[in-house]
Design an enzyme around this catalytic site. Structure first.
Site, PDB file in Angstrom:
ATOM      1  N   ARG A  40      -3.273  -8.130 -18.411  1.00  0.00           N
ATOM      2  CA  ARG A  40      -3.869  -8.339 -17.070  1.00  0.00           C
ATOM      3  C   ARG A  40      -2.883  -8.100 -15.927  1.00  0.00           C
ATOM      4  NH1 ARG A  40      -5.945 -13.101 -19.410  1.00  0.00           N
ATOM      5  NH2 ARG A  40      -7.923 -12.716 -20.434  1.00  0.00           N
ATOM      6  N   LYS A  70      -2.467   2.474  -5.491  1.00  0.00           N
ATOM      7  CA  LYS A  70      -3.664   3.029  -6.138  1.00  0.00           C
ATOM      8  C   LYS A  70      -3.251   3.593  -7.490  1.00  0.00           C
ATOM      9  CE  LYS A  70      -7.001   4.462  -2.599  1.00  0.00           C
ATOM     10  NZ  LYS A  70      -7.699   5.598  -1.966  1.00  0.00           N
ATOM     11  N   GLU A 108       0.263  17.110   1.259  1.00  0.00           N
ATOM     12  CA  GLU A 108       0.069  15.688   1.612  1.00  0.00           C
ATOM     13  C   GLU A 108       0.966  15.303   2.797  1.00  0.00           C
ATOM     14  OE1 GLU A 108      -2.387  13.921   0.262  1.00  0.00           O
ATOM     15  OE2 GLU A 108      -2.450  14.093  -1.923  1.00  0.00           O
ATOM     16  N   LYS A 134       2.520   6.026   5.385  1.00  0.00           N
ATOM     17  CA  LYS A 134       1.704   5.446   4.307  1.00  0.00           C
ATOM     18  C   LYS A 134       1.937   3.940   4.230  1.00  0.00           C
ATOM     19  CE  LYS A 134      -0.425   5.830  -0.040  1.00  0.00           C
ATOM     20  NZ  LYS A 134      -0.859   6.637  -1.166  1.00  0.00           N
ATOM     21  N   GLU A 180      -8.355  -0.519   1.109  1.00  0.00           N
ATOM     22  CA  GLU A 180      -9.220   0.507   1.700  1.00  0.00           C
ATOM     23  C   GLU A 180     -10.566  -0.049   2.172  1.00  0.00           C
ATOM     24  OE1 GLU A 180      -9.044   4.440  -0.222  1.00  0.00           O
ATOM     25  OE2 GLU A 180     -11.064   4.807   0.529  1.00  0.00           O
ATOM     26  N   ARG A 221      -7.355   2.754   5.738  1.00  0.00           N
ATOM     27  CA  ARG A 221      -6.721   3.452   4.609  1.00  0.00           C
ATOM     28  C   ARG A 221      -7.509   4.699   4.205  1.00  0.00           C
ATOM     29  NH1 ARG A 221      -3.750   1.315  -0.888  1.00  0.00           N
ATOM     30  NH2 ARG A 221      -3.275   3.407  -1.612  1.00  0.00           N
ATOM     31  N   ASN A 259      -7.545   9.824   2.946  1.00  0.00           N
ATOM     32  CA  ASN A 259      -8.420  10.663   2.137  1.00  0.00           C
ATOM     33  C   ASN A 259      -8.828  11.944   2.861  1.00  0.00           C
ATOM     34  OD1 ASN A 259     -10.770  10.331  -0.300  1.00  0.00           O
ATOM     35  ND2 ASN A 259      -8.972   9.024  -0.433  1.00  0.00           N
ATOM     36  N   HIS A 294      -9.851  15.062   1.000  1.00  0.00           N
ATOM     37  CA  HIS A 294      -9.984  14.715  -0.413  1.00  0.00           C
ATOM     38  C   HIS A 294     -11.419  14.773  -0.937  1.00  0.00           C
ATOM     39  CE1 HIS A 294      -5.814  13.632   0.000  1.00  0.00           C
ATOM     40  NE2 HIS A 294      -5.728  13.252  -1.259  1.00  0.00           N
ATOM     41  N   HIS A 324     -11.187  16.799  -4.083  1.00  0.00           N
ATOM     42  CA  HIS A 324     -11.492  16.176  -5.377  1.00  0.00           C
ATOM     43  C   HIS A 324     -12.688  16.857  -6.045  1.00  0.00           C
ATOM     44  CE1 HIS A 324      -9.373  11.981  -4.826  1.00  0.00           C
ATOM     45  NE2 HIS A 324      -8.533  12.962  -5.095  1.00  0.00           N
ATOM     46  N   HIS A 375      -3.570  19.108  -7.443  1.00  0.00           N
ATOM     47  CA  HIS A 375      -4.120  18.202  -6.436  1.00  0.00           C
ATOM     48  C   HIS A 375      -3.737  18.593  -4.998  1.00  0.00           C
ATOM     49  CE1 HIS A 375      -5.586  14.508  -4.618  1.00  0.00           C
ATOM     50  NE2 HIS A 375      -4.397  14.336  -4.061  1.00  0.00           N
TER      51      HIS A 375
HETATM   52  N1  LIG Z   1      -2.087   6.960  -6.260  1.00  0.00           N
HETATM   53  C1  LIG Z   1      -2.103   7.653  -5.149  1.00  0.00           C
HETATM   54  O1  LIG Z   1      -2.094   7.115  -4.049  1.00  0.00           O
HETATM   55  C2  LIG Z   1      -2.097   9.155  -5.225  1.00  0.00           C
HETATM   56  C3  LIG Z   1      -1.773   9.896  -4.092  1.00  0.00           C
HETATM   57  C4  LIG Z   1      -1.734  11.280  -4.192  1.00  0.00           C
HETATM   58  C5  LIG Z   1      -1.976  11.899  -5.407  1.00  0.00           C
HETATM   59  N2  LIG Z   1      -2.279  11.143  -6.498  1.00  0.00           N
HETATM   60  C6  LIG Z   1      -2.470  11.773  -7.806  1.00  0.00           C
HETATM   61  O2  LIG Z   1      -1.251  12.390  -8.150  1.00  0.00           O
HETATM   62  C7  LIG Z   1      -1.516  13.459  -9.071  1.00  0.00           C
HETATM   63  C8  LIG Z   1      -0.734  14.688  -8.659  1.00  0.00           C
HETATM   64  O3  LIG Z   1       0.639  14.384  -8.726  1.00  0.00           O
HETATM   65  P1  LIG Z   1       1.721  15.548  -8.723  1.00  0.00           P
HETATM   66  O4  LIG Z   1       1.387  16.549  -7.720  1.00  0.00           O
HETATM   67  O5  LIG Z   1       3.032  14.871  -8.665  1.00  0.00           O
HETATM   68  O6  LIG Z   1       1.484  16.266 -10.122  1.00  0.00           O
HETATM   69  P2  LIG Z   1       2.080  16.032 -11.598  1.00  0.00           P
HETATM   70  O7  LIG Z   1       2.376  14.638 -11.872  1.00  0.00           O
HETATM   71  O8  LIG Z   1       1.148  16.754 -12.523  1.00  0.00           O
HETATM   72  O9  LIG Z   1       3.467  16.832 -11.543  1.00  0.00           O
HETATM   73  C9  LIG Z   1       3.432  18.217 -11.325  1.00  0.00           C
HETATM   74  C10 LIG Z   1       4.219  18.996 -12.396  1.00  0.00           C
HETATM   75  O10 LIG Z   1       5.610  18.927 -12.084  1.00  0.00           O
HETATM   76  C11 LIG Z   1       6.352  18.495 -13.234  1.00  0.00           C
HETATM   77  N3  LIG Z   1       7.501  17.771 -12.714  1.00  0.00           N
HETATM   78  C12 LIG Z   1       7.486  16.554 -12.123  1.00  0.00           C
HETATM   79  N4  LIG Z   1       8.700  16.277 -11.615  1.00  0.00           N
HETATM   80  C13 LIG Z   1       9.507  17.301 -11.924  1.00  0.00           C
HETATM   81  C14 LIG Z   1      10.858  17.591 -11.679  1.00  0.00           C
HETATM   82  N5  LIG Z   1      11.610  16.785 -10.923  1.00  0.00           N
HETATM   83  N6  LIG Z   1      11.375  18.716 -12.196  1.00  0.00           N
HETATM   84  C15 LIG Z   1      10.594  19.569 -12.912  1.00  0.00           C
HETATM   85  N7  LIG Z   1       9.300  19.377 -13.159  1.00  0.00           N
HETATM   86  C16 LIG Z   1       8.750  18.247 -12.655  1.00  0.00           C
HETATM   87  C17 LIG Z   1       5.373  17.696 -14.039  1.00  0.00           C
HETATM   88  O11 LIG Z   1       5.742  17.647 -15.393  1.00  0.00           O
HETATM   89  C18 LIG Z   1       4.068  18.469 -13.823  1.00  0.00           C
HETATM   90  O12 LIG Z   1       3.999  19.556 -14.702  1.00  0.00           O
HETATM   91  C19 LIG Z   1      -3.019  13.666  -9.052  1.00  0.00           C
HETATM   92  O13 LIG Z   1      -3.573  13.124 -10.226  1.00  0.00           O
HETATM   93  C20 LIG Z   1      -3.467  12.890  -7.850  1.00  0.00           C
HETATM   94  O14 LIG Z   1      -4.785  12.418  -7.986  1.00  0.00           O
HETATM   95  C21 LIG Z   1      -2.344   9.794  -6.425  1.00  0.00           C
HETATM   96  O1  LIG Z   2      -3.462   6.137  -0.986  1.00  0.00           O
HETATM   97  C1  LIG Z   2      -4.569   6.477  -0.594  1.00  0.00           C
HETATM   98  O2  LIG Z   2      -5.390   5.662  -0.160  1.00  0.00           O
HETATM   99  C2  LIG Z   2      -4.988   7.887  -0.656  1.00  0.00           C
HETATM  100  O3  LIG Z   2      -6.145   8.194  -0.416  1.00  0.00           O
HETATM  101  C3  LIG Z   2      -3.949   8.903  -0.985  1.00  0.00           C
HETATM  102  C4  LIG Z   2      -4.502  10.192  -1.593  1.00  0.00           C
HETATM  103  O4  LIG Z   2      -3.583  11.218  -1.293  1.00  0.00           O
HETATM  104  C5  LIG Z   2      -4.636  10.140  -3.109  1.00  0.00           C
HETATM  105  O5  LIG Z   2      -4.972  11.406  -3.593  1.00  0.00           O
HETATM  106  C6  LIG Z   2      -5.529   9.075  -3.681  1.00  0.00           C
HETATM  107  O6  LIG Z   2      -5.365   8.969  -5.070  1.00  0.00           O
HETATM  108  C7  LIG Z   2      -6.985   9.333  -3.443  1.00  0.00           C
HETATM  109  O7  LIG Z   2      -7.665   8.146  -3.653  1.00  0.00           O
HETATM  110  P1  LIG Z   2      -9.172   8.046  -4.088  1.00  0.00           P
HETATM  111  O8  LIG Z   2      -9.512   6.625  -3.790  1.00  0.00           O
HETATM  112  O9  LIG Z   2      -9.961   9.019  -3.274  1.00  0.00           O
HETATM  113  O10 LIG Z   2      -9.226   8.374  -5.526  1.00  0.00           O
HETATM  114 ZN   LIG Z   3      -4.013  13.008  -2.437  1.00  0.00          ZN
END
Ligand SMILES: NC(=O)c1ccc[n+]([C@@H]2O[C@H](COP(=O)([O-])OP(=O)(O)OC[C@H]3O[C@@H](n4cnc5c(N)ncnc54)[C@H](O)[C@@H]3O)[C@@H](O)[C@H]2O)c1
Ligand SMILES: O=C(O)C(=O)C[C@@H](O)[C@H](O)[C@H](O)COP(=O)(O)O
Ligand SMILES: [Zn+2]
Length: 362
Positions: free
Chosen positions: A124, A146, A188, A230, A240, A244, A248, A251, A255, A268
């Site tokens: 949990r 998130k 971003e 952020k 959100e 917040r 998006n 997005h 998405h 992404h």
């Molecule tokens: N939680 C949030 O608030 C939030 C915000 C934005 C995006 N996201 C999510 O994040 C994801 C995208 O993340 P991303 O763009 O980092 O992609 P990713 O995690 O797929 O990384 C991109 C690629 O780069 C490689 N890589 C990573 N670091 C490296 C390094 N230092 N050197 C060499 N290779 C490296 C990885 O292995 C992968 O192949 C999506 O799923 C998106 O929905 C979440």
């Molecule tokens: O942190 C947030 O809030 C965001 O919306 C950041 C976005 O860049 C990110 O891709 C996030 O994962 C999107 O959220 P979601 O709630 O639309 O899935």
């Molecule tokens: Zn994003």
């Protein structure tokens, strides 16, 4: 001498974002939030060969006797699934991680979202420290709590809010990041300028070449400024309920593209770049922003080497169907983040699907 920058995230569960070179080797910093004697590093199979041993060694040096487990998933968005989540949980269970363990998410946003969700669910909720190694993860996904995995029906549909205990962004790791992924992260970064910081857009235009060339100082400045935005937003609205949602911007369109492509087409950040231009065009169509605003955003994203038009062959009906499952959608209809021009975004409810379809048709 330390060149770190720090951004504080306040609220009910405060933490710090540290930005600088060499942080993955800084055992004291990595261990500083540990509560117990168990640590579990989750990474992917591209990042692990580069950085996993360094993190394990640094932790072991700082805390002799620490039990350190690790697990890696195949790199890429296609791993951010319920199955991947299940495998992560099994690995944590097999390693015998206790309630006071810490999960270290070492990688990009895929690792950060999946490892963060595993940490949120195991017993949990156990601690998670984010160690972002992509630009996108440093400026966005590692901050704000998130966590989620994707479903075939839509992006990030299963997850939890689980703020990290700390974020350590080792900017030295960007040196091994593929150029395409650096550009994806810049989408971003542009988003923050578009939604809340018009002067940042000017700055990005002035520093586009340095950003693309991987200039350390310019990148660190872009990361710190993005994280400050952020942090401020998620501190005021962690779950959100309001502003917040501005994060998006682009997005809902982006998405839908990722989902329709089965998480194997645009990455992404690229989908968000296309989606921001579509959101700007929607704003234009609704009489909120001018064609000059769209042209400026499009021009900057293009200069940063990002796609600005949707990939050919996507079905508009299928995209709209995905949008109906977007987490901002309500029983009243679709909600979009629109803008009135640089730095002025807002949430708009009950957006007519016809206007969206017109944008999708180009
Ligand atoms: N939680 C949030 O608030 C939030 C915000 C934005 C995006 N996201 C999510 O994040 C994801 C995208 O993340 P991303 O763009 O980092 O992609 P990713 O995690 O797929 O990384 C991109 C690629 O780069 C490689 N890589 C990573 N670091 C490296 C390094 N230092 N050197 C060499 N290779 C490296 C990885 O292995 C992968 O192949 C999506 O799923 C998106 O929905 C979440
Ligand atoms: O942190 C947030 O809030 C965001 O919306 C950041 C976005 O860049 C990110 O891709 C996030 O994962 C999107 O959220 P979601 O709630 O639309 O899935
Ligand atoms: Zn994003």
């Amino acid at each position: 001498m330390s060149h770190d920058r720090t951004v504080a995230v306040g609220g009910a569960h405060p933490y710090h974002i540290s930005i600088g070179p060499g942080l993955l080797d800084d055992g004291e910093r990595l261990a500083s939030t540990l509560r117990g004697s168990d640590a579990f590093v989750i990474s992917d199979d591209s990042v692990a060969p580069l950085y996993l041993q360094r993190v394990v060694d640094a932790l072991a040096r700082a805390r002799p006797g620490l039990r350190i487990g690790h697990w890696t998933l195949p790199a890429g968005e296609a791993s951010k699934t319920l199955e991947g989540f299940g495998r992560a949980i099994s690995a944590i269970a097999e390693a015998g991680m206790r309630r006071d363990a810490t999960v270290y998410a070492l990688g990009g946003g895929v690792v950060g979202d999946l490892a963060g969700f595993a940490a949120a669910a195991w017993m949990r909720g156990i601690d998670c420290v984010q160690l972002p190694t992509t630009l996108l993860a440093m400026v966005d996904s590692s901050v704000g709590g998130k966590t989620a995995v994707d479903l075939p029906q839509g992006k990030n549909l299963v997850g939890a809010f689980h703020p990290p205990r700390a974020v350590l962004a080792d900017t030295g790791s960007l040196r091994t990041l593929p150029a395409r992924e650096l550009r994806a992260g810049l989408a971003e970064v542009v988003k923050y300028g578009a939604i809340v910081d018009a002067p940042f857009l000017d700055w990005l235009e002035a520093h586009a070449d340095a950003l693309l060339a991987g200039d350390d100082d310019v990148l660190a400045e872009a990361i710190a400024r993005s994280c400050a935005h952020k942090a401020a937003i998620v501190e005021r609205d962690p779950f959100e309920h309001g502003e917040r949602a501005l994060l998006n911007f682009g997005h809902t369109f982006g998405h839908a593209i990722e989902t329709e492509q089965g998480y194997g087409g645009l990455v992404h950040g690229e989908a968000v770049a296309v989606g921001m231009v579509q959101a700007a065009r929607l704003s234009e169509r609704l009489g909120l922003a001018s064609p000059a605003d769209t042209a400026r955003l499009r021009g900057l994203l293009q200069r940063l080497g990002l796609p600005v038009d949707a990939p050919p062959g996507l079905d508009a009906d299928a995209l709209v169907a995905h949008m109906r499952l977007d987490k901002k959608a309500q029983s009243g209809g679709l909600r979009f983040i629109v803008w009135d021009g640089a730095g002025r975004a807002r949430v708009l409810a009950d957006v007519p699907e016809d206007a969206v379809r017109e944008v999708l048709r180009g």
